[in-house]
Scaffold this motif. Structure first.
Motif, PDB file in Angstrom:
ATOM      1  N   GLU A 110     -31.984 -14.550 -30.073  1.00  0.00           N
ATOM      2  CA  GLU A 110     -31.720 -13.992 -31.394  1.00  0.00           C
ATOM      3  C   GLU A 110     -31.812 -15.085 -32.460  1.00  0.00           C
ATOM      4  O   GLU A 110     -31.060 -16.049 -32.460  1.00  0.00           O
ATOM      5  N   ARG A 111     -32.746 -14.911 -33.353  1.00  0.00           N
ATOM      6  CA  ARG A 111     -32.942 -15.811 -34.486  1.00  0.00           C
ATOM      7  C   ARG A 111     -33.358 -14.969 -35.681  1.00  0.00           C
ATOM      8  O   ARG A 111     -33.991 -13.925 -35.528  1.00  0.00           O
ATOM      9  N   TRP A 112     -33.038 -15.448 -36.877  1.00  0.00           N
ATOM     10  CA  TRP A 112     -33.297 -14.664 -38.081  1.00  0.00           C
ATOM     11  C   TRP A 112     -33.922 -15.523 -39.170  1.00  0.00           C
ATOM     12  O   TRP A 112     -33.660 -16.728 -39.261  1.00  0.00           O
ATOM     13  N   VAL A 113     -34.709 -14.870 -40.014  1.00  0.00           N
ATOM     14  CA  VAL A 113     -35.224 -15.470 -41.249  1.00  0.00           C
ATOM     15  C   VAL A 113     -34.797 -14.578 -42.404  1.00  0.00           C
ATOM     16  O   VAL A 113     -35.002 -13.353 -42.364  1.00  0.00           O
ATOM     17  N   LEU A 116     -35.492 -26.274 -37.189  1.00  0.00           N
ATOM     18  CA  LEU A 116     -35.702 -24.826 -37.220  1.00  0.00           C
ATOM     19  C   LEU A 116     -35.498 -24.175 -35.853  1.00  0.00           C
ATOM     20  O   LEU A 116     -34.922 -23.088 -35.778  1.00  0.00           O
ATOM     21  N   PRO A 117     -35.936 -24.809 -34.744  1.00  0.00           N
ATOM     22  CA  PRO A 117     -35.700 -24.184 -33.440  1.00  0.00           C
ATOM     23  C   PRO A 117     -34.213 -24.047 -33.087  1.00  0.00           C
ATOM     24  O   PRO A 117     -33.847 -23.192 -32.283  1.00  0.00           O
ATOM     25  N   GLU A 154     -42.931 -13.219 -41.233  1.00  0.00           N
ATOM     26  CA  GLU A 154     -43.361 -13.132 -39.835  1.00  0.00           C
ATOM     27  C   GLU A 154     -43.797 -14.503 -39.312  1.00  0.00           C
ATOM     28  O   GLU A 154     -43.460 -14.893 -38.185  1.00  0.00           O
ATOM     29  N   ARG A 155     -44.520 -15.255 -40.124  1.00  0.00           N
ATOM     30  CA  ARG A 155     -44.972 -16.584 -39.702  1.00  0.00           C
ATOM     31  C   ARG A 155     -43.795 -17.557 -39.599  1.00  0.00           C
ATOM     32  O   ARG A 155     -43.764 -18.412 -38.708  1.00  0.00           O
ATOM     33  N   LEU A 156     -42.833 -17.434 -40.505  1.00  0.00           N
ATOM     34  CA  LEU A 156     -41.653 -18.296 -40.435  1.00  0.00           C
ATOM     35  C   LEU A 156     -40.859 -18.028 -39.162  1.00  0.00           C
ATOM     36  O   LEU A 156     -40.356 -18.960 -38.528  1.00  0.00           O
ATOM     37  N   ARG A 157     -40.764 -16.760 -38.779  1.00  0.00           N
ATOM     38  CA  ARG A 157     -40.032 -16.418 -37.555  1.00  0.00           C
ATOM     39  C   ARG A 157     -40.690 -17.031 -36.326  1.00  0.00           C
ATOM     40  O   ARG A 157     -40.010 -17.351 -35.332  1.00  0.00           O
ATOM     41  N   GLU A 158     -41.997 -17.237 -36.378  1.00  0.00           N
ATOM     42  CA  GLU A 158     -42.715 -17.836 -35.256  1.00  0.00           C
ATOM     43  C   GLU A 158     -42.358 -19.313 -35.067  1.00  0.00           C
ATOM     44  O   GLU A 158     -42.658 -19.897 -34.026  1.00  0.00           O
ATOM     45  N   MET A 159     -41.707 -19.924 -36.064  1.00  0.00           N
ATOM     46  CA  MET A 159     -41.279 -21.315 -35.948  1.00  0.00           C
ATOM     47  C   MET A 159     -39.969 -21.447 -35.174  1.00  0.00           C
ATOM     48  O   MET A 159     -39.518 -22.562 -34.906  1.00  0.00           O
ATOM     49  N   GLN A 160     -39.345 -20.328 -34.840  1.00  0.00           N
ATOM     50  CA  GLN A 160     -38.087 -20.320 -34.084  1.00  0.00           C
ATOM     51  C   GLN A 160     -38.348 -19.802 -32.674  1.00  0.00           C
ATOM     52  O   GLN A 160     -39.371 -19.164 -32.425  1.00  0.00           O
TER      53      GLN A 160
END
Length: 277
Positions: free
Chosen positions: A177-180, A133-134, A166-172
């Motif tokens: 620039e990263r997207w969910v 994921l990162p 929002e929590r999924l985005r915190e895994m990146q």
């Protein structure tokens, strides 16, 4: 006028012999949307439109050899990740993508079958979160997959989807620039709402639900369509535009799926609906 870039896009995923999902569906999506498709086999399945009856994964040494041999020769502009059947497979893919500094990694975390069965062991999910994921430019979970990643029940409302994305985005990584893209197709109702989030902008993407049983491989096809469009110039340069174009294409593929006659279960979408007149 400069010549349009034809990107080389690779799917690292499983093989569905019926062609509705996995690498074969990804290659169709790439081709339909103007990209040259490559494939690295991370799993073999015995599968049709009704069931998965067996899974075989290649030795990790051979998986590594597939990736290294391809990347050493072909300039890859984007990567789509699908079914990665074990922690060892996930680790190998993550290690080699980091080595080759792969761009535009779109990770479709295939973890839950339509039957509700979990396809990844808990240690493989942990490895996915820790190692892949990162590195992913975008992750595209559906609601059951979001529940697995967050170790909670799947979101059951659009409001719960907001908190989950929002929590999924915190895994990146938060500094780049990263997207969910959280797909809401499992929610009831006549409207399907997807959420696209980059840590700053929350983009709600509603669309009328298309009533059909031909939903086999929709997640694979959408994520591979996004991977095909992200590296292309012009109107698809912005991530939001690429996602919207991919969703519009998939809706057309779902709406015209009845013109195909493939199997007696959940049939595939019509990847070439815009090309086969």
């Amino acid at each position: 006028m400069s010549q349009r870039l034809i990107p080389n896009v690779v799917s690292i995923a499983g093989v569905d012999p019926s062609g509705g999902a996995g690498i074969l569906a990804d290659l169709k999506s790439f081709s339909a949307l103007g990209a040259y498709g490559c494939g690295v086999v991370a799993a073999l399945t015995a599968q049709n439109t009704q069931a998965v009856t067996g899974v075989h994964v290649p030795p990790t040494d051979f998986l590594k050899l597939q990736i290294d041999t391809l990347f050493a020769d072909v300039k890859i502009h984007a990567v789509k990740l699908g079914m990665l059947g074990s922690a060892e497979i996930v680790h190998t893919v993550a290690e080699r993508l980091a080595h080759w500094q792969a761009p535009y990694v779109v990770c479709d975390p295939v973890m839950v079958a339509k039957s509700g069965d979990h396809l990844l062991a808990k240690n493989a999910v942990s490895m996915l979160i820790e190692a892949l994921l990162p590195q992913s430019f975008m992750i595209t979970p559906n609601l059951p997959e979001a529940g697995v990643l967050l170790e909670q029940r799947a979101p059951e409302t659009v409001k719960e989807m907001y908190r989950a994305v929002e929590r999924l985005r915190e895994m990146q990584p938060l500094s780049s620039e990263r997207w969910v893209l959280l797909k809401g197709g499992h929610l009831p109702g006549n409207e399907v709402v997807d959420l696209l989030f980059d840590g700053d902008r929350m983009i709600e993407m509603p669309a009328p639900r298309i009533e059909t049983k031909n939903t086999h491989g929709t997640g694979c096809s959408l994520s591979s369509a996004i991977a095909a469009l992200l590296p292309q110039a012009g109107e698809f340069r912005r991530t939001e535009n690429a996602v919207r174009a991919a969703r519009d294409w998939l809706r057309g593929a779902i709406a015209t799926s009845g013109s195909l006659q493939v199997g007696s279960g959940h049939g595939p979408v019509h990847h070439f609906h815009a090309l086969w007149k």
